[in-house]
Write a protein that holds these residues in place. Sequence first.
Motif, PDB file in Angstrom:
ATOM      1  N   PHE A 167     -58.324  -3.166 -12.341  1.00 20.87           N
ATOM      2  CA  PHE A 167     -57.350  -3.340 -13.431  1.00 20.87           C
ATOM      3  C   PHE A 167     -55.993  -2.815 -12.978  1.00 20.87           C
ATOM      4  O   PHE A 167     -55.894  -1.727 -12.424  1.00 20.87           O
ATOM      5  CB  PHE A 167     -57.803  -2.565 -14.680  1.00 20.87           C
ATOM      6  CG  PHE A 167     -58.963  -3.207 -15.369  1.00 20.87           C
ATOM      7  CD1 PHE A 167     -58.768  -4.161 -16.354  1.00 20.87           C
ATOM      8  CD2 PHE A 167     -60.262  -2.869 -15.018  1.00 20.87           C
ATOM      9  CE1 PHE A 167     -59.842  -4.778 -16.974  1.00 20.87           C
ATOM     10  CE2 PHE A 167     -61.344  -3.478 -15.638  1.00 20.87           C
ATOM     11  CZ  PHE A 167     -61.133  -4.438 -16.624  1.00 20.87           C
ATOM     12  N   GLU A 168     -54.991  -3.603 -13.249  1.00 19.42           N
ATOM     13  CA  GLU A 168     -53.605  -3.226 -12.960  1.00 19.42           C
ATOM     14  C   GLU A 168     -53.114  -2.405 -14.146  1.00 19.42           C
ATOM     15  O   GLU A 168     -53.092  -2.899 -15.272  1.00 19.42           O
ATOM     16  CB  GLU A 168     -52.788  -4.514 -12.831  1.00 19.42           C
ATOM     17  CG  GLU A 168     -51.412  -4.335 -12.233  1.00 19.42           C
ATOM     18  CD  GLU A 168     -51.455  -4.149 -10.724  1.00 19.42           C
ATOM     19  OE1 GLU A 168     -50.855  -3.141 -10.292  1.00 19.42           O
ATOM     20  OE2 GLU A 168     -52.069  -4.951 -10.009  1.00 19.42           O
ATOM     21  N   THR A 169     -52.781  -1.133 -13.939  1.00 15.96           N
ATOM     22  CA  THR A 169     -52.276  -0.304 -15.043  1.00 15.96           C
ATOM     23  C   THR A 169     -50.914   0.263 -14.640  1.00 15.96           C
ATOM     24  O   THR A 169     -50.511   0.170 -13.484  1.00 15.96           O
ATOM     25  CB  THR A 169     -53.229   0.878 -15.343  1.00 15.96           C
ATOM     26  OG1 THR A 169     -53.129   1.814 -14.254  1.00 15.96           O
ATOM     27  CG2 THR A 169     -54.675   0.437 -15.497  1.00 15.96           C
ATOM     28  N   THR A 170     -50.246   0.878 -15.606  1.00 18.04           N
ATOM     29  CA  THR A 170     -48.930   1.463 -15.301  1.00 18.04           C
ATOM     30  C   THR A 170     -49.055   2.588 -14.271  1.00 18.04           C
ATOM     31  O   THR A 170     -48.139   2.871 -13.522  1.00 18.04           O
ATOM     32  CB  THR A 170     -48.269   2.020 -16.583  1.00 18.04           C
ATOM     33  OG1 THR A 170     -49.256   2.802 -17.261  1.00 18.04           O
ATOM     34  CG2 THR A 170     -47.789   0.905 -17.487  1.00 18.04           C
ATOM     35  N   ALA A 171     -50.242   3.208 -14.224  1.00 17.65           N
ATOM     36  CA  ALA A 171     -50.442   4.319 -13.272  1.00 17.65           C
ATOM     37  C   ALA A 171     -50.887   3.829 -11.891  1.00 17.65           C
ATOM     38  O   ALA A 171     -50.928   4.592 -10.937  1.00 17.65           O
ATOM     39  CB  ALA A 171     -51.483   5.281 -13.835  1.00 17.65           C
ATOM     40  N   GLY A 172     -51.249   2.538 -11.809  1.00 19.65           N
ATOM     41  CA  GLY A 172     -51.731   2.008 -10.530  1.00 19.65           C
ATOM     42  C   GLY A 172     -52.971   1.147 -10.732  1.00 19.65           C
ATOM     43  O   GLY A 172     -53.325   0.807 -11.866  1.00 19.65           O
ATOM     44  N   VAL A 173     -53.653   0.820  -9.637  1.00 22.04           N
ATOM     45  CA  VAL A 173     -54.839  -0.045  -9.715  1.00 22.04           C
ATOM     46  C   VAL A 173     -56.101   0.809  -9.896  1.00 22.04           C
ATOM     47  O   VAL A 173     -56.341   1.740  -9.134  1.00 22.04           O
ATOM     48  CB  VAL A 173     -54.964  -0.918  -8.443  1.00 22.04           C
ATOM     49  CG1 VAL A 173     -56.263  -1.724  -8.460  1.00 22.04           C
ATOM     50  CG2 VAL A 173     -53.772  -1.856  -8.334  1.00 22.04           C
ATOM     51  N   VAL A 174     -56.872   0.474 -10.923  1.00 21.55           N
ATOM     52  CA  VAL A 174     -58.139   1.176 -11.182  1.00 21.55           C
ATOM     53  C   VAL A 174     -59.283   0.293 -10.696  1.00 21.55           C
ATOM     54  O   VAL A 174     -59.439  -0.845 -11.138  1.00 21.55           O
ATOM     55  CB  VAL A 174     -58.319   1.447 -12.707  1.00 21.55           C
ATOM     56  CG1 VAL A 174     -59.674   2.089 -12.977  1.00 21.55           C
ATOM     57  CG2 VAL A 174     -57.210   2.328 -13.227  1.00 21.55           C
ATOM     58  N   ASN A 175     -60.082   0.820  -9.757  1.00 18.56           N
ATOM     59  CA  ASN A 175     -61.253   0.070  -9.269  1.00 18.56           C
ATOM     60  C   ASN A 175     -62.448   0.361 -10.170  1.00 18.56           C
ATOM     61  O   ASN A 175     -63.260   1.228  -9.897  1.00 18.56           O
ATOM     62  CB  ASN A 175     -61.549   0.459  -7.813  1.00 18.56           C
ATOM     63  CG  ASN A 175     -60.391   0.081  -6.915  1.00 18.56           C
ATOM     64  OD1 ASN A 175     -60.013  -1.077  -6.866  1.00 18.56           O
ATOM     65  ND2 ASN A 175     -59.806   1.059  -6.245  1.00 18.56           N
TER      66      ASN A 175
END
Length: 359
Positions: free
Chosen positions: A17-25
Amino acid sequence: MEKKEEILRVRNLDISFETTAGVVNAVRGVNLTVNRGETVAIVGESGSGKSVSAKAIMGILAKNGTIDRGQITFSYYRNPEERVTREILQMKKEEIRRHINGKRIAMVFQDPMTSLNPLMPVGKQIMEGMIWHYHTPKEEAYKKALELMKLVGITDAEKRIKNYPHQLSGGMRQRIVIAIALACDPELLICDEPTTALDVTIQSKILELIQEIQKKRQLSVIYITHDLGVVAKVADYVNVMYAGKIVESGTVEDVFYDPCHPYTWGLLSAMPDLGTDDERLYTIPGSPPNLLHKVTGDAFAPRNKYALNIDSRLEPPMFKISETHSAATWLLHPKAPKVDMPPELRDRIERMKKEGGIA
C-alpha cells in the motif's frame, strides 16, 4: 480417500500500500488453498494482513493497494456440467463485478452497518444482487428474499422485509447481511470477523447458522478472525498469519493439539482458560513490526524468547511437519536445538483433548 475438489488457490501473493509515510508491505508471499465444502480459518492479530488477503480474492482492494505478484485461481460451476477456472488477477474490474463478486464469491463484513444501505428496505437489498446478476423477475426475487430471511432465522419475515436497517437489532442486521451474501448462491463465502460486534449468545447463533447453511449448500467458507475460540468451533483448516505471512498452517487438530510456531504458542496461551486457577491472561510481549520497514529474518524474532541467532538474519521457510501441517520457524530445522512448547500450554492442550475435542 476421496479426492478433494479445490475451488480457490492463492500462491505467492504480495500486496503493498502506498501511504503518506511510505510503502507498506502488508501481505508477503501468502499461499492458501480452499476445497469445496470446507472451512478455512485465517487467524492472527490486527494488521497481520488477513482482511487485505480476502479483499484481494474479491478484487476489492483499496485504491492505494497494489498486488505486486502472485496468483489467485478460482474454480466454479457455470452450470451443473461445466466447471470454469479463472485467474482473478488477470480479470478486469468490471468482469470481476459481473462474474465473481457477490455472485460466486460473497463476503460478510464485521460491521453490518457498513454493508447495508440505510436508505433502502432490507428486502430490496437482498433482492438487488439476484436482479443485477441473474435478471430475476421482481416477484420471484421477493419470494426468494423472504425464504432467505427465514433461512437466516428472522421471524416475522413478511413484516421485517419492509424494515430499514436502523429498525433492526445488531444480530438481525448481521443476519440480513448473511442473507444478502447468500442471495446469488455463491460457492465461496468469506466471513471477515462476522460476529465481533455481537454479544456472545447471538455470536454463537450466527456461527451455527453459517455452519448449517454451509452443510445444506456445500458452501466453502473462509473465516477471518483473531478469536481462536471461534476457529475451534468452525474450522477444518487453520492458517496462522503474522506480519503479512502465513507462519503455520494445518488442520484444526494440528494447530490446536500440536502447534509448532512460537507465535501460535502465544496465541493459544492467550485464550481465556477456565481449567486453571490462574486469573491472569497471558499476552505476547512486544508488538508486531512496522511493515513500512523491510523485514529481515523472522518477523516474529523480536517477540520470541526462543529466537535463534539465524532468526535475525534469514527468513525461515515453511518446514513440513506432516502431510497437512507446516510452520515457518527455524526451530524445526534438523540442526536447531530442541525447544518444547511452554509446559502450561502443554497442560492446557492435554485438558482440551480430555474435554473431548476442540469444537
